[in-house]
Design an enzyme around this catalytic site. Sequence first.
Site, PDB file in Angstrom:
ATOM      1  CB  CYS A  94      -0.989  -0.037   1.155  1.00  0.00           C
ATOM      2  SG  CYS A  94      -2.457   0.982   0.862  1.00  0.00           S
ATOM      3  NE  ARG A 128      -9.239   5.958   0.696  1.00  0.00           N
ATOM      4  CZ  ARG A 128      -7.941   6.268   0.803  1.00  0.00           C
ATOM      5  NH1 ARG A 128      -7.536   7.509   0.601  1.00  0.00           N
ATOM      6  NH2 ARG A 128      -7.052   5.339   1.110  1.00  0.00           N
ATOM      7  CG  HIS A 194      -4.229  -3.517   2.856  1.00  0.00           C
ATOM      8  ND1 HIS A 194      -5.436  -3.456   3.498  1.00  0.00           N
ATOM      9  CD2 HIS A 194      -4.200  -2.463   2.000  1.00  0.00           C
ATOM     10  CE1 HIS A 194      -6.112  -2.401   3.072  1.00  0.00           C
ATOM     11  NE2 HIS A 194      -5.394  -1.775   2.147  1.00  0.00           N
TER      12      HIS A 194
END
Length: 244
Positions: A94, A128, A194
């Site tokens: 990330c 996002r 993740h």
Amino acid sequence: MELRLLALYPEQMNIYADRGNILFLRRRCEWRGITFSYAAAGPGERLDPGAHDLIYIGGGQDRDQRVVAVDLVDTKRENLTSAVDDGAVLLAVCGGYQLLGHSYQLGEERITGLGLADLETVREPGERLIGNVAIEADLGTGPQLIAGFENHGGRTYLGDDAQPLGKVVKGFGNNGRDGREGVRRDNLIGTYLHGPLLPKNAWLADRLIQMALGRGQASEPELEPLDDSLEAAAHESARKAAVD
């Protein structure tokens, strides 16, 4: 055998269960009788490029990422580049992945990255990129699925000299457009996945261990099989969340 792991900025870059990834690597080594040594390097601390065979950096808040980005370039870039060029495994997740490129954008600020991979991360209009994700990747043992979770505002674009870690099966990936996720250059791996990444993908953890233990050796070691029934269930749950 000994796996020598270095965690970069574990206090600043740890918001996506990054300690879980490191603990998972430790346990899989210990269960096989492989010695596991852990070291950390934070702001202002230099690293020895020959002392660590697996280097890990996770994700952080924008404020911490700004501090880390400057420190990486000032105190660690030269030796980190040497370690990667010498075959050390580098896993960046990330925010850590974004730091691998030439530059990335945080708000209105454009910040210089490590330049270890040919990529740029920019901000673009839009929401996002959030959700369960699955990609198909081949780390030298044939195509396999990596499942996880992504949550990033930046869009990453690979340059002509960069190869993706994998092909998006479901989810957004690097930018939600080109069907590519992550980056790979030799033993350097960057990814947005993740959640945590490695407990959901035991095969990937083992592959990283193999690659790290094989550094400087004529061949990579064979790893003793483990009872991975729980790990397989975790992977299947993550796969279903992303694909079904």
